[in-house]
Write a protein that holds these residues in place. Structure first.
Motif, PDB file in Angstrom:
ATOM      1  N   UNK A  93       2.483   5.764  -4.530  1.00 30.25           N
ATOM      2  CA  UNK A  93       2.747   4.421  -5.050  1.00 30.25           C
ATOM      3  C   UNK A  93       3.771   4.434  -6.172  1.00 30.25           C
ATOM      4  N   UNK A  94       4.028   5.630  -6.786  1.00 35.25           N
ATOM      5  CA  UNK A  94       5.035   5.723  -7.830  1.00 35.25           C
ATOM      6  C   UNK A  94       6.437   5.476  -7.283  1.00 35.25           C
ATOM      7  N   UNK A  95       6.603   5.569  -5.964  1.00 32.77           N
ATOM      8  CA  UNK A  95       7.908   5.295  -5.371  1.00 32.77           C
ATOM      9  C   UNK A  95       8.152   3.803  -5.156  1.00 32.77           C
ATOM     10  N   UNK A  96       7.133   2.985  -5.377  1.00 33.97           N
ATOM     11  CA  UNK A  96       7.322   1.538  -5.229  1.00 33.97           C
ATOM     12  C   UNK A  96       8.418   1.015  -6.153  1.00 33.97           C
ATOM     13  N   UNK A  97       8.393   1.434  -7.416  1.00 32.84           N
ATOM     14  CA  UNK A  97       9.406   0.961  -8.362  1.00 32.84           C
ATOM     15  C   UNK A  97      10.810   1.411  -7.958  1.00 32.84           C
ATOM     16  N   UNK A 148       0.838  -1.192   0.000  1.00 33.96           N
ATOM     17  CA  UNK A 148       0.000   0.000   0.000  1.00 33.96           C
ATOM     18  C   UNK A 148       0.877   1.249   0.000  1.00 33.96           C
ATOM     19  N   UNK A 149       0.221   2.390  -0.216  1.00 30.95           N
ATOM     20  CA  UNK A 149       0.868   3.692  -0.061  1.00 30.95           C
ATOM     21  C   UNK A 149      -0.131   4.574   0.670  1.00 30.95           C
ATOM     22  N   UNK A 150      -0.100   4.513   1.996  1.00 30.95           N
ATOM     23  CA  UNK A 150      -1.170   5.135   2.781  1.00 30.95           C
ATOM     24  C   UNK A 150      -0.648   5.836   4.039  1.00 30.95           C
ATOM     25  N   UNK A 151       0.035   6.989   3.934  1.00 36.95           N
ATOM     26  CA  UNK A 151       0.512   7.551   2.665  1.00 36.95           C
ATOM     27  C   UNK A 151       1.866   6.996   2.232  1.00 36.95           C
ATOM     28  N   UNK A 152       2.557   6.287   3.180  1.00 34.06           N
ATOM     29  CA  UNK A 152       3.895   5.807   2.860  1.00 34.06           C
ATOM     30  C   UNK A 152       3.842   4.432   2.195  1.00 34.06           C
ATOM     31  N   UNK A 165       8.657  -4.241   4.268  1.00 32.26           N
ATOM     32  CA  UNK A 165       9.404  -2.990   4.380  1.00 32.26           C
ATOM     33  C   UNK A 165       8.414  -1.840   4.438  1.00 32.26           C
ATOM     34  N   UNK A 166       8.521  -1.024   5.471  1.00 29.86           N
ATOM     35  CA  UNK A 166       7.685   0.165   5.618  1.00 29.86           C
ATOM     36  C   UNK A 166       8.560   1.387   5.382  1.00 29.86           C
ATOM     37  N   UNK A 184       6.006  -2.547   1.138  1.00 30.37           N
ATOM     38  CA  UNK A 184       6.097  -3.645   0.182  1.00 30.37           C
ATOM     39  C   UNK A 184       6.663  -4.876   0.885  1.00 30.37           C
ATOM     40  N   UNK A 185       6.644  -5.998   0.169  1.00 31.00           N
ATOM     41  CA  UNK A 185       7.130  -7.247   0.750  1.00 31.00           C
ATOM     42  C   UNK A 185       7.982  -7.987  -0.272  1.00 31.00           C
TER      43      UNK A 185
END
Length: 421
Positions: free
Chosen positions: A261-265, A240-244, A254-255, A247-248
């Protein structure tokens, strides 16, 4: 002077410098020239401030044996950087892209630092001058180098790759950035892909986001290390991105402290590169969770009763679009203050109108546009031709506690809004 001999002299210096305001003792000063300045004029000053040598290309400034006269100072700086890179014989990772390259570079650096002594691009030193300076900032203690490459026209990435000679490369994405110089989105893809061409030609390795169709297509003949949400060498799950962003990977959550969500990549790329270079999973997690963005890039700032998302370092249609879609998810009262996007050429009018249309259709309580291009758009929201016009009439004291997005190109300097709150 031959580059090999110059390099021997450079090894006796502390660092390379092109700015007398930042000279430190035993620097090698390079007297660069531009349209409105001539660094040769400052050679004597550089020496008086403690520089060990001054590299010049105009004979009239050859005032002492500490001055080294060359045919072209810039070309000498670039050649010396390549020679130094070859001398060090260390792995170098190069990265470019339309959006997110600096954040990705910072994440890669902080992850690799868990295991290696790294040197990475600082600030905005990512052009034909900054890249050589980055390479020359590396020394015998550097085990890995991370070099960010910026570009706004064709052949620039190719040129920077030939200076840097990277062993690994990563392109964050292909977006609507520098459209004027590249000649449209197809030109952006062609220009950025010059990194792929270099790596493939020299049998080097490319990190590829397997969820990006353009990256996959452009690297069919490359040595690749893939990452993505599924069907990749390194699988990383977006939570999620809520707001940060969280991912797993490999059952490890990792928090991060990165919004959107564009920072996920960007995070996924850093995880993958860390894994490839044998950084432990726990160290990767610790590094990413401890990273706090700065320099006006997606910073979270609490000011009085307002939560500010300051993303005023740069902007283009792709990053603006992504930022607004993410911002719509914010809870409570929301306001977006958007500044002009630069270097769009003939596409400026339509791209600013597209963003104005998008903002009008999103669930954002209030939007303000600042800049000459946004001033020309049709919108239900207030528009100001300049920052000064905005400053004169807008009263933040009347604003209820809000979450405020501030985003625009660097030239708009919208971080000045913080002083008005």
């Amino acid at each position: 002077m031959e580059i090999a001999k110059l390099h021997q002299l450079f090894l006796t210096c502390n660092s390379a410098s092109t700015d007398t305001r930042k000279i430190t003792t035993n620097d090698m000063f390079f007297a660069l020239k531009g349209d409105n300045f001539n660094g040769n004029i400052y050679a004597a000053k550089a020496l008086s401030l403690g520089a060990k040598f001054a590299i010049i290309d105009e004979a009239e400034y050859n005032i002492s044996d500490k001055c080294i006269l060359v045919n072209n100072t810039l070309q000498t700086l670039q050649a010396l950087a390549t020679y130094h890179r070859n001398y060090l014989k260390i792995p170098i990772i190069a990265l470019t892209g339309s959006n997110g390259k600096t954040t990705t570079k910072e994440l890669i650096n902080i992850v690799l630092k868990q295991k290696y002594s790294t040197t990475a691009t600082t600030g905005n030193l990512n052009n034909h001058i900054g890249v050589p300076l980055t390479l020359l900032s590396m020394n015998k203690s550097t085990e890995m180098g991370i070099v960010e490459m910026g570009a706004n026209h064709q052949k620039e990435i190719e040129f920077l790759c030939n200076i840097t000679k990277p062993d690994y490369g990563y392109i964050t994405n292909f977006g609507k950035a520098h459209l004027e110089g590249f000649g449209g989105v197809d030109g952006v893809i062609k220009g950025k892909s010059e990194m792929y061409a270099y790596l493939i030609k020299n049998n080097k390795t490319v990190f590829v986001n397997s969820n990006d169709a353009i990256q996959v297509e452009k690297t069919k003949t490359a040595n690749t290390i893939t990452f993505g949400k599924t069907n990749a060498l390194v699988n990383i799950e977006f939570i999620e991105a809520n707001p940060f962003v969280s991912c797993r990977f490999e059952s490890l959550k990792i928090n991060s402290r990165l919004i959107g969500d564009y920072n996920f990549n960007n995070i996924a790329a850093a995880i993958t590169i860390g894994k490839h270079f044998n950084v432990s999973n726990n160290n990767i997690k610790q590094a990413i969770e401890n990273y706090i963005p700065n320099n006006n890039r997606s910073q979270i700032i609490q000011k009085d009763n307002h939560k500010i998302i300051l993303d005023a370092y740069n902007a283009n249609p792709s990053s603006m679009h992504a930022a607004l879609l993410n911002f719509e998810k914010q809870k409570g009262k929301t306001m977006a203050i958007l500044g002009d996007m630069f270097e769009l050429g003939n596409e400026a009018e339509i791209e600013h109108q597209n963003i104005a249309n998008l903002a009008s259709n999103l669930n954002i309580d209030y939007v303000i546009f600042i800049g000459e291009n946004f001033f020309k758009t049709e919108s239900i929201y207030p528009k100001f031709k300049s920052f000064n016009d905005f400053k004169l009439v807008f009263n933040f004291n009347k604003l209820k506690p809000s979450t405020i997005l501030i985003k625009g190109s660097r030239g708009m300097a919208l971080e000045r809004i913080l002083d008005l709150l």
